[in-house]
Design an enzyme around this catalytic site. Sequence first.
Site, PDB file in Angstrom:
ATOM      1  CG  HIS A  60      48.109  40.762  -2.580  1.00  0.00           C
ATOM      2  ND1 HIS A  60      48.644  39.873  -3.490  1.00  0.00           N
ATOM      3  CD2 HIS A  60      49.158  41.529  -2.168  1.00  0.00           C
ATOM      4  CE1 HIS A  60      49.940  40.085  -3.613  1.00  0.00           C
ATOM      5  NE2 HIS A  60      50.283  41.094  -2.822  1.00  0.00           N
ATOM      6  CD  GLU A  61      49.264  44.785   0.250  1.00  0.00           C
ATOM      7  OE1 GLU A  61      50.081  44.714   1.192  1.00  0.00           O
ATOM      8  OE2 GLU A  61      49.616  44.809  -0.943  1.00  0.00           O
ATOM      9  CG  HIS A 103      52.037  40.795   1.809  1.00  0.00           C
ATOM     10  ND1 HIS A 103      52.870  39.821   1.301  1.00  0.00           N
ATOM     11  CD2 HIS A 103      51.630  41.533   0.739  1.00  0.00           C
ATOM     12  CE1 HIS A 103      52.963  39.958  -0.017  1.00  0.00           C
ATOM     13  NE2 HIS A 103      52.216  40.988  -0.376  1.00  0.00           N
TER      14      HIS A 103
END
Length: 387
Positions: A9-10, A13
């Site tokens: 998920h990170e 980003h």
Amino acid sequence: MISLIVSFHELGHFSVARLFKTRVERFSVGFGKILLRKRDKNGVEWCLSALPLGGYVKFAGDENITSMMPSPEEMEASRIAITEREGAAAVKDYYHFKPLWQKFLIILAGPAFNFILAIGILTIVFWVMGDSYVPARIMRVVPDSPAAAAGFLPGDMILSVDGRDVRSREDARLMIVLRADTATRFDIDRSGKHLTLTATPRRVALEPGGPNPNATGGQLGIDMNGPEVEVPLNPLQALVAGNAQTWKALDTNLTYISRIFTGKENGNQIGGIVGMTKAAGDVTVAYSQVKAPLWQIAYNLFFTYLQYMAYISIGVGFLNLLPIPALDGGHLAFILWQGVTKKTISAGFQNAAFRIAIVLVLGLMLFAFWNDINNIGLTKFIGGLFS
């Protein structure tokens, strides 16, 4: 699993941020004390931290751990400091000075990567193991059941439930479970004729005497225990199947949440880390008791874990899209608001919203924890000690 999912998920980003040449200070796998660190040529510090329950990305100049939008005064002060330190050209490399559309995509990339991870995992599973399912054909109708009252007959093939296409027994069962006490439209095929029936699934305990005795859902009163169909899939077909399965799981989450808000469900099937850990343990124990070669048990368990990981990733992506200020969805809502109104959201409003969000998130975590310990029978056990 959680560390891998949250780190991916990170990475979403981080990847989109770097695509827009945004300066990143740190990418950490885990939280807390840093155990290992290495800085790359772009100045990013890659870290492995002590608490393996997720990770985070820290953008350069982002001193607020909540990543709230700075006020115009803070933005101007930051612009002056960056200009004096690095020159005016460096300002555009910082996250808070990026165009709104770029910030929107950077934030959206986190949940998007969760769905991409789920699609990728399910694609691999479908490619290696193929697709096996039991068709949604009714073999028997229970007398005096909602199905009998609605006019279902043995041999009927369920085509759709509430407008959603159905192919397998599991598709039909899941949709029926999620529509307890709700009049539901069923499109069926009866000997080549298309018919539409309306039935109201009866609310029953889904696992009476089982590991989750408090779970309830809809029951129609039909038996669909027909022969299983096995279909090998090529990589492209597996990708299509993985994509369809991901969005089906997302639709299930949305349906259940919407029924909670409309008062049709009590939310007792919302679970957290305790429930996920128990489910993984139950699966492991079940496979360990199968009489088969060790390699076959390990093979099946590995692919079961992969599917489990995919569904957790879908849940993480869905949760992060909720419009709660502490989550990605809240940041997206703020960016959209600023884009529409052309006004910066005040620090006071953001602080108030963040505090409310923390209460909501903690409340949800406590509710999930209560469901977990209640569903595994711990509360009943403790109550029995004092009765």
